[in-house]
Design a protein around this motif. Structure first.
Motif, short mmCIF file in Angstrom:
data_model
loop_
_atom_site.label_atom_id
_atom_site.label_comp_id
_atom_site.label_asym_id
_atom_site.label_seq_id
_atom_site.Cartn_x
_atom_site.Cartn_y
_atom_site.Cartn_z
N GLN A 127 -11.35 -10.24 15.83
CA GLN A 127 -12.69 -10.10 16.39
C GLN A 127 -12.85 -8.72 17.04
N LEU A 128 -14.00 -8.10 16.82
CA LEU A 128 -14.29 -6.78 17.37
C LEU A 128 -15.53 -6.84 18.26
N ALA A 129 -15.49 -6.15 19.41
CA ALA A 129 -16.65 -6.13 20.30
C ALA A 129 -16.63 -4.87 21.15
N VAL A 130 -17.78 -4.24 21.28
CA VAL A 130 -17.95 -3.13 22.22
C VAL A 130 -18.32 -3.75 23.57
N VAL A 131 -17.56 -3.43 24.61
CA VAL A 131 -17.70 -4.14 25.89
C VAL A 131 -17.78 -3.17 27.06
N GLN A 132 -18.08 -3.74 28.22
CA GLN A 132 -17.95 -3.05 29.49
C GLN A 132 -16.81 -3.71 30.25
N ASP A 133 -15.95 -2.91 30.83
CA ASP A 133 -14.81 -3.41 31.60
C ASP A 133 -14.95 -2.87 33.02
N GLN A 134 -15.42 -3.73 33.93
CA GLN A 134 -15.65 -3.28 35.30
C GLN A 134 -14.35 -2.93 36.02
N GLY A 135 -13.25 -3.53 35.59
CA GLY A 135 -11.97 -3.22 36.23
C GLY A 135 -11.35 -1.95 35.72
N ASN A 136 -11.74 -1.51 34.51
CA ASN A 136 -11.18 -0.30 33.92
C ASN A 136 -12.32 0.48 33.24
N ARG A 137 -13.08 1.18 34.04
CA ARG A 137 -14.19 1.95 33.50
C ARG A 137 -13.66 3.22 32.83
N PRO A 138 -14.35 3.73 31.80
CA PRO A 138 -13.86 4.91 31.10
C PRO A 138 -13.54 6.09 32.01
N ASP A 140 -12.56 6.05 35.04
CA ASP A 140 -11.32 5.78 35.77
C ASP A 140 -10.11 5.93 34.86
N LEU A 141 -10.25 5.50 33.61
CA LEU A 141 -9.15 5.64 32.66
C LEU A 141 -8.85 7.10 32.38
N TRP A 142 -9.91 7.90 32.18
CA TRP A 142 -9.68 9.33 31.94
C TRP A 142 -9.03 9.99 33.15
N GLY A 143 -9.43 9.59 34.34
CA GLY A 143 -8.81 10.14 35.55
C GLY A 143 -7.34 9.78 35.64
N ALA A 144 -7.00 8.53 35.28
CA ALA A 144 -5.61 8.10 35.31
C ALA A 144 -4.77 8.82 34.27
N LEU A 145 -5.40 9.21 33.16
CA LEU A 145 -4.70 9.94 32.11
C LEU A 145 -4.53 11.42 32.44
N GLY A 146 -5.18 11.85 33.50
CA GLY A 146 -5.07 13.25 33.89
C GLY A 146 -5.91 14.18 33.05
N GLY A 147 -6.86 13.60 32.32
CA GLY A 147 -7.69 14.43 31.45
C GLY A 147 -9.11 14.54 31.96
N LEU A 149 -13.11 13.92 31.80
CA LEU A 149 -13.99 12.86 31.33
C LEU A 149 -14.71 13.30 30.07
N ARG A 150 -14.72 12.40 29.06
CA ARG A 150 -15.40 12.71 27.81
C ARG A 150 -16.07 11.46 27.28
#
Length: 217
Positions: A127-138, A140-147, A149-150
């Motif tokens: 199953q495939l779905a485009v979602v929103q993840d309030q616990g892991n927003r994009p 925040d993920l880019w910040g954790a990756l040290g990159g 925001l894109r």
């Protein structure tokens, strides 16, 4: 082999439907940190697996299968959730946005990954779905990756986990040795003796005991 099979299926799906042949661009599942992005020199779709968890969906019953040794069955399989951060990479921002929009449109058009793109069969559809993840927003993920925001979106993949082994199924019921017979409604009751009653019978104008003395005089 669950995750590699899913990712091989996603790559084949995107390459065929975008289209994105190998001589034109790449599909990557690497961590999009700065060390990786500095080496990107072709248009690339990146799907970074940032989360793995048990899905809230109920377990998926597994169909029985026939083998040379007889029928086999296994317990219902838990559903697994795979969370991806999907981004596009190119030398020009407009090209990145075009590619990212094309990737998203392909996902939105298919709630289930077409099985012909999977290199091996799985225990359920993917199953495939485009979602929103309030616990892991994009961001925040880019910040954790040290990159930096894109543009990106979150893709949730749900599939049955191949968690239990097959076991021999119990033999099937082929016949019934006996059955109860229902008494039709309104049918007369059986005689007292046949019912194992009190041993009392009517004789003349009164009631007498049977020979065992169980009835009244």
């Amino acid at each position: 082999m669950l995750i590699p099979t899913v990712e091989d299926g996603l790559e084949a799906f995107w390459r065929a439907t975008l289209p994105l042949p190998r001589e034109v661009g790449d599909v990557s599942f690497e961590t999009p940190a700065s060390s990786w992005s500095s080496q990107v020199n072709r248009i690339t779709v990146n799907a970074f697996l940032y989360g793995i968890s048990r899905s809230a969906q109920p377990p998926r019953p597994a169909a029985a299968r026939a083998t040379g040794a007889g029928a086999q069955q296994r317990a219902p399989l838990p559903m697994v959730q795979l969370d991806y951060l999907v981004s596009a990479w190119a030398s020009v921002v407009r090209d990145e946005h075009q590619l990212l929009g094309d990737v998203m449109s392909r996902v939105l058009a298919h709630q289930v990954l077409p099985p012909q793109y999977l290199p091996a069969p799985l225990a359920s559809g993917v199953q495939l779905a485009v979602v929103q993840d309030q616990g892991n927003r994009p961001r925040d993920l880019w910040g954790a990756l040290g990159g930096q925001l894109r543009a990106s979106f979150l893709l949730m993949v749900t599939v049955a986990g191949d968690a239990f082994d097959w076991e021999a199924a119990p033999p099937a019921v082929t016949s019934v040795a006996g059955s109860a017979v229902a008494t039709p409604r309104g049918a007369p009751e059986a005689p007292t003796a046949a019912r194992g009653g009190s041993g009392i019978r009517r004789e003349g104008s009164g009631l007498v005991r049977d020979a065992d003395g169980s009835g009244p005089a």
